[in-house]
Design a protein around this motif. Structure first.
Motif, short mmCIF file in Angstrom:
data_model
loop_
_atom_site.label_atom_id
_atom_site.label_comp_id
_atom_site.label_asym_id
_atom_site.label_seq_id
_atom_site.Cartn_x
_atom_site.Cartn_y
_atom_site.Cartn_z
N ARG A 120 -28.78 23.72 -17.33
CA ARG A 120 -29.27 22.39 -16.97
C ARG A 120 -28.87 22.04 -15.54
O ARG A 120 -29.68 21.50 -14.77
CB ARG A 120 -28.72 21.35 -17.95
N GLN A 165 -34.38 20.10 -24.85
CA GLN A 165 -35.79 19.80 -24.59
C GLN A 165 -36.64 20.13 -25.81
O GLN A 165 -37.52 19.36 -26.19
CB GLN A 165 -36.28 20.59 -23.37
N LEU A 207 -34.29 16.68 -17.97
CA LEU A 207 -34.66 15.77 -19.06
C LEU A 207 -35.34 14.51 -18.56
O LEU A 207 -35.79 13.68 -19.36
CB LEU A 207 -33.43 15.40 -19.88
N ILE A 261 -38.29 12.87 -17.64
CA ILE A 261 -39.70 13.20 -17.86
C ILE A 261 -40.56 12.86 -16.65
O ILE A 261 -41.34 13.69 -16.17
CB ILE A 261 -40.22 12.50 -19.13
N CYS A 312 -39.83 25.97 -23.88
CA CYS A 312 -39.30 25.14 -22.79
C CYS A 312 -38.07 25.85 -22.22
O CYS A 312 -37.83 27.00 -22.55
CB CYS A 312 -38.96 23.73 -23.28
N GLU A 353 -36.19 17.52 -28.40
CA GLU A 353 -36.90 16.28 -28.05
C GLU A 353 -38.40 16.42 -28.27
O GLU A 353 -39.07 15.46 -28.68
CB GLU A 353 -36.60 15.89 -26.60
N MET A 354 -38.95 17.60 -28.01
CA MET A 354 -40.38 17.82 -28.24
C MET A 354 -40.73 17.70 -29.72
O MET A 354 -41.71 17.05 -30.09
CB MET A 354 -40.78 19.20 -27.69
N HIS A 389 -41.66 20.58 -21.28
CA HIS A 389 -41.01 19.45 -21.95
C HIS A 389 -41.60 18.12 -21.49
O HIS A 389 -41.98 17.28 -22.32
CB HIS A 389 -39.50 19.50 -21.67
N SER A 390 -41.70 17.91 -20.20
CA SER A 390 -42.17 16.62 -19.69
C SER A 390 -43.63 16.38 -20.05
O SER A 390 -44.02 15.28 -20.47
CB SER A 390 -41.97 16.53 -18.17
N CYS A 395 -43.93 15.97 -24.11
CA CYS A 395 -43.37 14.71 -24.60
C CYS A 395 -44.26 13.53 -24.21
O CYS A 395 -44.45 12.58 -24.99
CB CYS A 395 -41.95 14.51 -24.08
#
Length: 409
Positions: free
Chosen positions: A384, A108, A396, A398, A103, A111-112, A83-84, A87
């Motif tokens: 999470r 995540q 989350l 990043i 992910c 968000e991607m 994810h990090s 993104c």
């Protein structure tokens, strides 16, 4: 075959999968991609990999982005990092092909996909399973209509999770609208799956996915790698048609043995047991998988592998290189606007959502859930929190996750 100008790609992560799966393919892939840099926080690994390719090494993602020697990136790093890294790359307009699973958390994945849309970038997930020979054939055979319409697919002891979710999306050409799951855990004798994976329990999962037009996929497994005498990979897969079935069951190694079973009119009138069988034949030359076919009355249904390495074939499963090449070519040609992808980021997001929904349904004792999922989910909140405790930062965050150094297996 190939692109007018190969796609320049930075390889993110130089661990075992990059070395054993990606590196042997790069010479063959030159018509589509050229590796322009590698990036890994482990300097010795990055330097050795870069030297083998004659490209620069980077040890920090931001440093790589500032130098910008690439149009796109292959992210071949641990799943919690996807994810990090993705993104960050997408935010700078870098196209991304990331390894499976997509992910750790559904949010995540969302968000991607959002980052790809916002920055007009291509995001693809390097899913291989639906590109294997039996999957190629089962879709072609079902489309032929010989056994009638296929409305139910049952898979036992092959896989569960992101890989199989992606297979069913690809087979039905649609996304499911409902999910239901149960899970069962039992104590076992202590055993090693791998040298670093010791187990004293076995978890069994049964997943049910309802697709449009009243189609159902049933997916269940325990110890899929045959630990403790369970049924071996690739398990047993059965596609139920109106007057027959497409079947694959375990054979030597991880290679399955498939056939098409058919009921003649006579068989339909005397119990409905199939009276004709047509083997699915996979052809190889000792190195590569060349093609697969089944000879039905009056016709041959065949899939020919377009990606053959010849003497350079490297994997004990002779079809695996073709599957990996397939997702790389799909990505490169999608970036260049030359094809519509077989498997999009929206498909990957749904595969992720299916996995989250099965966890949530099992937690709720088998409650049937509607897709898409909406709102906060108990299983996601718990995961999470577990990831936050493990890494010391919110998953989350990043920049916080980019700073994590992941141990090598």
């Amino acid at each position: 075959m190939g692109l007018t100008e190969p796609l320049s790609v930075a390889l993110i992560g130089t661990g075992n999968r990059s070395k054993t799966t990606y590196r042997p393919l790069f010479d063959y892939l030159k018509p589509w991609i050229k590796i322009s840099a590698v990036c890994d926080p482990v300097r010795e690994s990055a330097d050795a990999f870069a030297e083998s390719l004659g490209v620069p090494a980077f040890y920090d993602l931001h440093e790589l982005i500032r130098a910008r020697p690439m149009e796109a990136a292959f992210v071949v790093s641990p799943i919690p990092s996807h994810h990090s890294i993705c993104c960050t790359l997408l935010a700078h307009g870098v196209h991304v092909n990331v390894e499976t699973s997509m992910c750790s958390l559904l949010i995540q994945a969302q968000e991607m996909v959002a980052a790809a849309r916002q920055n007009k970038s291509i995001l693809r997930i390097a899913e291989n399973f639906f590109r294997f020979p039996f999957d190629r054939m089962m879709k072609l055979i079902a489309a032929d209509g010989f056994i009638g319409e296929v409305k139910r697919l049952t898979c036992w002891h092959d896989h569960t999770g992101f890989h199989n979710n992606s297979r069913w999306i690809h087979f039905f050409g649609a996304h499911p609208h409902e999910v239901q799951a149960i899970a069962h855990e039992m104590p076992t004798a202590g055993h090693y799956q791998l040298a670093h994976r010791y187990h004293e329990t076995e978890r069994y999962r049964a997943h049910f996915f309802w697709f449009p037009d009243d189609a159902l996929a049933i997916d269940h497994a325990g110890n899929i790698k045959s630990m403790l005498g369970r049924y071996p990979r690739p398990g047993y897969t059965e596609l139920a048609g109106a007057r027959g079935a497409i079947v694959q069951q375990a054979a030597a190694g991880w290679h399955g043995q498939g056939e098409v079973r058919y009921c003649t009119d006579e068989a339909l009138g005397t119990g409905g047991r199939h009276d004709l069988s047509y083997p699915i034949v996979h052809v190889g030359d000792g190195r590569d998988w060349l093609s697969s076919h089944v000879d039905l009355p009056g016709r041959r249904i065949e899939h020919v592998n377009p990606y053959r390495l010849g003497a350079s074939a490297y994997h004990r499963r002779n079809y695996y290189s073709a599957a990996v090449i397939g997702h790389i070519v799909d990505f490169a040609e999608s970036v260049r606007g030359l094809r519509k992808s077989e498997y999009t980021d929206e498909d990957a997001l749904m595969a992720m959502m299916m996995e989250v929904a099965t966890r949530e349904s099992a937690l709720q004792k088998g409650t049937r859930l509607q897709l898409p999922l909406i709102g906060e989910l108990e299983s996601e909140v718990a995961l999470r929190a577990s990831l936050r405790e493990q890494y010391g930062v919110d998953p989350l965050d990043i920049e916080g996750m980019l700073a994590i150094s992941y141990p090598r297996p």
